[in-house]
Design an enzyme around this catalytic site. Structure first.
Site, short mmCIF file in Angstrom:
data_model
loop_
_atom_site.label_atom_id
_atom_site.label_comp_id
_atom_site.label_asym_id
_atom_site.label_seq_id
_atom_site.Cartn_x
_atom_site.Cartn_y
_atom_site.Cartn_z
N PRO A 168 64.72 49.12 67.36
CA PRO A 168 65.62 49.71 66.37
C PRO A 168 65.77 51.22 66.58
O PRO A 168 64.97 51.86 67.25
CB PRO A 168 64.90 49.45 65.03
N SER B 258 66.33 43.31 57.15
CA SER B 258 64.99 43.83 56.89
C SER B 258 65.11 45.02 55.96
O SER B 258 66.05 45.82 56.08
CB SER B 258 64.31 44.24 58.19
N HIS C 63 59.46 47.85 69.76
CA HIS C 63 59.02 47.10 68.58
C HIS C 63 57.70 46.35 68.75
O HIS C 63 57.06 45.96 67.77
CB HIS C 63 60.13 46.11 68.22
N TYR D 297 57.87 39.22 71.95
CA TYR D 297 58.10 40.51 72.60
C TYR D 297 57.86 40.50 74.10
O TYR D 297 58.78 40.66 74.89
CB TYR D 297 57.24 41.59 71.92
#
Length: 614
Positions: free
Chosen positions: A114, A540, A330, A101
């Site tokens: 997302p 996912s 995220h 990240y």
């Protein structure tokens, strides 16, 4: 003589009580295990096989054997990794946050953050939009109060409690652009949110967890924000959607002005951003597809992309046409805590609970930006690059109504493994080649656990897909291959959630070499290994009780994103690919996925049907 213990009353809102309650809901957990080198290498070799020729497989086998040779690179790096694991409760968590990240330099939109689409609401008037926004906001604040009071029920995986730390990082958290890596800022005791309306920002006091403003007061303040933002401002928030190095450059320009600095500090320290969108249009002709775009990236510079601050962990979005949901950055948390929040908010919307403090609400504070000529120049460039990026995103979705988890369970199969094989088969059916396949597995049974990769593409999944496409095969043969593929996936998934997958161990070996200035071993350049890591399918499961689903961009230029919400009798899938790739097509993949689910049902139904009499 026994000494009597004195009791002491601790105030409800005190930090001490909150720490005690948090500790009670997050009991001590075991350390993340470090897999044995031989076990990981054996798994790796097996997962490489579907993606290479026989000669390629042999070369990978030789590369692995060389890596594992006594006194070789593998043994040396494993020993260093074991030393690290002996000193840390979680040998991976710091590395993972940085490498996955904070050091990642692509834009957070599409590539990382997302969007989560809520069920569509029915309203047409601005005031109704604001009422629902107040209700959604109040629901989020009630959820935060549960976290603060330690009232979150500890989640379990079987009999194993799961780490709950991610819940404490949803509210008040913000990513801050930096070079060469970003950082995270935490403000869990914040008492305000920031409302984005017509590209303008407003600081709105909402109270602390023990004294939240009620929905009527929130509605009043949101109406004030709306009324103060009739003129559309420059889309400054779009700068936060730039590649991270470019955003850091723009951030430094903005922060040089004291007014901008105060505005940015207010946004960063807020509990979350609430975006009141003005218009989205209907460019695709499908509300759900347009909702995906709105919640991933805002729809472009002429729509709502500037009405965001993409560094905020939590950003609630309420559109003018009943479309609503959230986007989240995220890095501090995985999807499941966000999905639990989603269910809580949707349930609250349906109940319409009132309550909260009725004290006089302060007027929202308008937050200003002073844009220098350099800032204007960067913003123009940001608009062009942003619109070009999102124009390349091919979004779609599938609401599959043929069956859901209940039917799959009657076949004595894992619903998740079954769905993964449907995705595998859909890809093979469309492209006639196996797709390296990432599925996220949570490792929260360990302290500070995040994820491991389930490598869903296997020799068994390929055999299943090939058998399904052979017309001379009987339903029983096809069902047998399906069961074998599902069982293989389930076994890998079980190992992954226990921390015994392949990919995080490989990452650890790679990073420990870098940390000790050891040249990268040849294994990491092996064509088979690289092929198995080129995840053309990024998937996912993010479960919700409602008609909600998550969506995000693909991991590779020639791949698909496919997030799914399996319900009892139906399923939702968010599907993405890049328009620039000549091979991938989200609509075609959607159709193949629907066909795959239909065909798998037909095969199983044919096997379970009573034999007809001749």
């Amino acid at each position: 003589m026994m000494r009597m213990l004195q009791t002491k009353t601790i105030p409800v809102g005190s930090p001490l009580l909150r720490r005690m309650l948090t500790a009670a809901s997050n009991p001590p957990l075991p350390a993340l295990p470090l897999p044995k080198l031989a076990d990981t290498m054996n798994k790796l070799l097996t997962t490489i096989e579907p993606h290479v020729t026989k000669d390629g497989f042999q070369r990978s086998k030789v590369a692995i054997e060389k890596f594992m040779a006594p006194g070789g690179d593998g043994a040396k790096l494993q020993k260093l990794l074991e030393e690290r694991a002996s000193r840390k409760k979680n040998w991976l968590s710091d590395w993972w946050l940085q490498s996955a990240y904070l050091q990642y330099r692509d834009p957070v939109i599409i590539y990382s953050s997302p969007g989560l689409v809520f069920p569509k609401l029915k309203y047409a008037k601005v005031d109704d939009q604001l009422k629902y926004a107040a209700r959604i906001t109040f629901g989020a604040l009630l959820y935060k109060r549960m976290i603060d009071r330690g009232q979150m029920r500890p989640e379990m995986m079987g009999k194993a409690p799961l780490d709950m730390q991610q819940y404490n990082k949803i509210f008040g958290t913000c990513r801050v652009p930096g070079a060469p890596e970003d950082s995270l800022q935490f403000n869990p005791n914040s008492t305000h949110i920031v409302v984005a309306s017509n590209n303008q920002y407003f600081k709105v006091e909402v109270g602390n967890s023990d004294n939240i403003f009620g929905e009527d007061k929130l509605h009043t303040m949101l109406r004030q924000c709306h009324d103060m933002s009739q003129q559309k401002a420059e889309p400054v928030g779009m700068l936060s959607a730039l590649p991270r190095d470019n955003w850091h450059e723009a951030y430094e320009v903005l922060m040089a002005d004291p007014t901008n600095k105060e505005t940015i500090k207010a946004i960063q320290s807020s509990l979350f951003v609430l975006s009141l969108d003005y218009t989205i249009g209907n460019p695709s002709g499908d509300d759900a597809i347009d909702a995906c775009h709105m919640l991933i990236h805002g729809g472009g510079s002429k729509a709502n992309s500037g009405n965001r601050w993409y560094d905020k962990t939590l950003q609630l979005v309420v559109g003018p046409n009943g479309v609503n949901g959230l986007t989240y950055e995220h890095s501090p948390a995985e999807g499941q805590p966000i999905a639990v929040l989603t269910d809580f908010i949707i349930n609250h919307i349906a109940k319409g609970d009132q309550g909260g403090s009725v004290r006089e609400a302060p007027t929202p504070q308008k937050l200003a930006f002073n844009l220098s000529p350099k800032a204007h120049e960067l913003l123009q460039k940001a608009s062009l690059s942003h619109d070009k990026l999102i124009a390349n995103l091919d979004m779609n979705y599938l609401h599959y109504t043929g069956y859901g988890k209940n039917f799959i369970k009657t076949q004595k199969m894992s619903p998740d493994s079954f769905i993964q094989m449907a995705i595998q088969y859909a890809f093979y059916k469309l492209h006639r080649t196996p797709g390296a396949h990432y599925e996220s597995a949570q490792t929260r049974m360990y302290e500070a656990g995040r994820t491991e990769t389930i490598r869903s593409c296997s020799n068994e999944s390929v055999a299943f897909a090939q058998t399904m496409l052979e017309p001379f095969r009987t339903p029983r043969e096809k069902a047998s291959k399906l069961k074998s593929a599902v069982d293989s996936h389930k076994q890998y998934a079980s190992k992954a959630v226990q921390g015994f997958g392949v990919d995080r161990h490989l990452l650890g070996l790679k990073l420990i070499a870098k940390e000790h200035n050891i040249p990268l071993p040849d294994l990491f350049k092996d064509e088979g290994l690289l092929a198995s890591q080129h995840m053309r399918l990024s998937t996912s499961q993010v479960a919700s009780r409602y008609d909600a689903f998550m969506c995000y961009g693909p991991l590779t230029g020639d791949g698909y994103g496919c997030c799914y919400n399996p319900k009892d009798n139906d399923m939702w899938f968010g599907i993405s690919s890049w328009k620039s790739d000549p091979v991938t097509d989200s609509a075609a993949f959607r159709n193949c996925l629907q066909q795959a689910l239909d065909e798998m049902f037909e095969v199983l139904s044919a096997c379970s049907a009573p034999s007809s009499k001749l």
